[in-house]
Design an enzyme around this catalytic site. Structure first.
Site, PDB file in Angstrom:
ATOM      1  N   CYS A   1      47.512   8.891   0.170  1.00  0.00           N
ATOM      2  CA  CYS A   1      46.536   9.027  -0.913  1.00  0.00           C
ATOM      3  C   CYS A   1      45.337   9.724  -0.298  1.00  0.00           C
ATOM      4  O   CYS A   1      44.923   9.388   0.824  1.00  0.00           O
ATOM      5  CB  CYS A   1      46.134   7.644  -1.425  1.00  0.00           C
ATOM      6  SG  CYS A   1      44.691   7.633  -2.501  1.00  0.00           S
TER       7      CYS A   1
ATOM      8  N   ASP B   1      41.126  16.092  -8.114  1.00  0.00           N
ATOM      9  CA  ASP B   1      41.573  14.739  -7.756  1.00  0.00           C
ATOM     10  C   ASP B   1      41.105  13.783  -8.850  1.00  0.00           C
ATOM     11  O   ASP B   1      40.266  14.143  -9.684  1.00  0.00           O
ATOM     12  CB  ASP B   1      40.972  14.320  -6.400  1.00  0.00           C
ATOM     13  CG  ASP B   1      41.386  12.908  -5.991  1.00  0.00           C
ATOM     14  OD1 ASP B   1      42.582  12.586  -6.100  1.00  0.00           O
ATOM     15  OD2 ASP B   1      40.511  12.117  -5.580  1.00  0.00           O
TER      16      ASP B   1
ATOM     17  N   HIS C   1      42.291   9.617  -0.831  1.00  0.00           N
ATOM     18  CA  HIS C   1      41.075   8.834  -0.579  1.00  0.00           C
ATOM     19  C   HIS C   1      41.095   8.215   0.837  1.00  0.00           C
ATOM     20  O   HIS C   1      40.040   7.964   1.416  1.00  0.00           O
ATOM     21  CB  HIS C   1      40.944   7.695  -1.590  1.00  0.00           C
ATOM     22  CG  HIS C   1      40.393   8.113  -2.918  1.00  0.00           C
ATOM     23  ND1 HIS C   1      41.133   8.797  -3.842  1.00  0.00           N
ATOM     24  CD2 HIS C   1      39.159   7.929  -3.478  1.00  0.00           C
ATOM     25  CE1 HIS C   1      40.386   9.019  -4.934  1.00  0.00           C
ATOM     26  NE2 HIS C   1      39.189   8.507  -4.727  1.00  0.00           N
TER      27      HIS C   1
ATOM     28  N   CYS D   1      45.619  15.287  -4.896  1.00  0.00           N
ATOM     29  CA  CYS D   1      45.851  13.899  -5.294  1.00  0.00           C
ATOM     30  C   CYS D   1      47.362  13.680  -5.278  1.00  0.00           C
ATOM     31  O   CYS D   1      48.093  14.380  -5.991  1.00  0.00           O
ATOM     32  CB  CYS D   1      45.301  13.690  -6.703  1.00  0.00           C
ATOM     33  SG  CYS D   1      45.612  12.047  -7.386  1.00  0.00           S
ATOM     34  N   ASN D   2      47.812  12.731  -4.458  1.00  0.00           N
ATOM     35  CA  ASN D   2      49.250  12.463  -4.392  1.00  0.00           C
ATOM     36  C   ASN D   2      49.779  11.942  -5.718  1.00  0.00           C
ATOM     37  O   ASN D   2      50.887  12.290  -6.137  1.00  0.00           O
ATOM     38  CB  ASN D   2      49.534  11.411  -3.311  1.00  0.00           C
ATOM     39  CG  ASN D   2      49.201  11.908  -1.923  1.00  0.00           C
ATOM     40  OD1 ASN D   2      48.037  12.062  -1.575  1.00  0.00           O
ATOM     41  ND2 ASN D   2      50.212  12.166  -1.129  1.00  0.00           N
TER      42      ASN D   2
HETATM   43  N1  DGL Z   1      43.410  10.420  -4.407  1.00  0.00           N
HETATM   44  C1  DGL Z   1      44.453   9.906  -5.255  1.00  0.00           C
HETATM   45  C2  DGL Z   1      45.797  10.057  -4.540  1.00  0.00           C
HETATM   46  O1  DGL Z   1      45.913  10.852  -3.625  1.00  0.00           O
HETATM   47  C3  DGL Z   1      44.066   8.541  -5.700  1.00  0.00           C
HETATM   48  C4  DGL Z   1      44.815   8.051  -6.846  1.00  0.00           C
HETATM   49  C5  DGL Z   1      44.070   7.063  -7.679  1.00  0.00           C
HETATM   50  O2  DGL Z   1      43.132   7.467  -8.359  1.00  0.00           O
HETATM   51  O3  DGL Z   1      44.477   5.890  -7.679  1.00  0.00           O
HETATM   52  O4  DGL Z   1      46.769   9.446  -4.886  1.00  0.00           O
END
Ligand code: DGL
Length: 257
Positions: A176, A6, A178, A69-70
């Site tokens: 996302c 991620d 997070h 991570c999306n």
């Molecule tokens: N965890 C990432 C996602 O799923 C976060 C992306 C980011 O770093 O802005 O998109």
């Protein structure tokens, strides 16, 4: 070994589902904290980072790589599959389908990064699964940072969720990885009648299916190790919430990639 990647600590919301489902497996997690957040970065930068991390995980002997991570999935998974055709990659995408199917009001909210919401992959998913519902999208600006730093996200969440709730959304997609770390706060704002949709358990089940089709020689020992290209503080804090008994020596900061 299962590689999990991620931009930062968000992918731990997927790692914890993987560990719940397959506690006997070994995990090597990479948080690209030196480049976090990915949400507004150019696609080429995310692709370069995803390649560098994948190369590292392949070198360490990963049997499968979960792009937890999306944003990185949308930007880079097609490229990774072309570059490393032997390596199985599992990606994330906003869970529009289950949200649309379960919605009674016909209104669904999607919270994700700017890059995820503008990606072609997301628009294809909308076309396939959201034709019968109204979708209200919001960019969760500042939420990744709040999770990484452990600061209060409630004022931001209020701002992003209000238009969804006012429009009658009864399902909210966490687009996302997070955001599941904010689920309790989100529920406190939405109340119990709104379904919060987190695709991580389904991604863990899919990973198990992918793994079961592979021939593997090494016996896993059920250990998780975490690398970060920045500080490993957020990884240590959030992974220890899940497994308090994680040994010292499990976290490796400042990985150069
Ligand atoms: N965890 C990432 C996602 O799923 C976060 C992306 C980011 O770093 O802005 O998109």
């Amino acid at each position: 070994m299962i590689g999990v990647y991620d931009s930062g600590a968000g992918g731990l919301s997927v790692w914890r589902e993987l560990v719940r489902l397959m506690p006997e497996e070994d995990y090597l997690y990479v948080g690209d904290n030196a480049f976090c957040p990915y949400g507004e970065k150019p696609q080429e930068v995310i692709q370069e980072r995803a390649e560098a991390v994948s190369r590292f995980l392949i070198g360490k002997g990963a049997d499968v790589i979960v792009i937890a991570c999306n944003t990185a999935t949308a930007a880079a998974i097609d490229l990774l599959r072309t570059r490393y055709p032997q390596m199985p990659f599992v990606g994330m995408e906003p869970a529009i389908k289950p949200a649309a199917l379960s919605s009674k009001s016909g209104v669904v909210g999607v919270l994700a990064t700017a890059n995820t919401l503008r990606a072609e992959k997301y628009h294809n998913t909308l076309e396939r699964f959201a034709s019968g519902v109204k979708v209200i999208e919001r960019v969760g600006e500042g939420l990744v940072e709040a999770v990484e730093n452990g600061t209060d996200a409630t004022p931001l969440l209020k701002k992003y969720l209000s238009p969804m709730l006012e429009a009658g959304a009864d399902a909210i997609v966490l687009g996302c990885t997070h955001y599941p770390f904010l689920e309790e706060r989100i529920k406190a704002l939405t109340g119990p009648s709104v379904r919060i949709v987190n695709p991580a358990p389904a991604v863990a089940r899919h990973t198990r299916t992918v793994l079961s089709a592979l021939t593997r020689n090494d016996l896993p020992s059920g250990r998780s190790v975490f690398y970060s290209t920045g500080t490993a503080d957020a990884l240590r804090r959030l992974s220890s919430l899940e497994i308090p008994s994680l040994e010292d020596g499990s976290w490796h900061p400042y990985l150069q990639l």
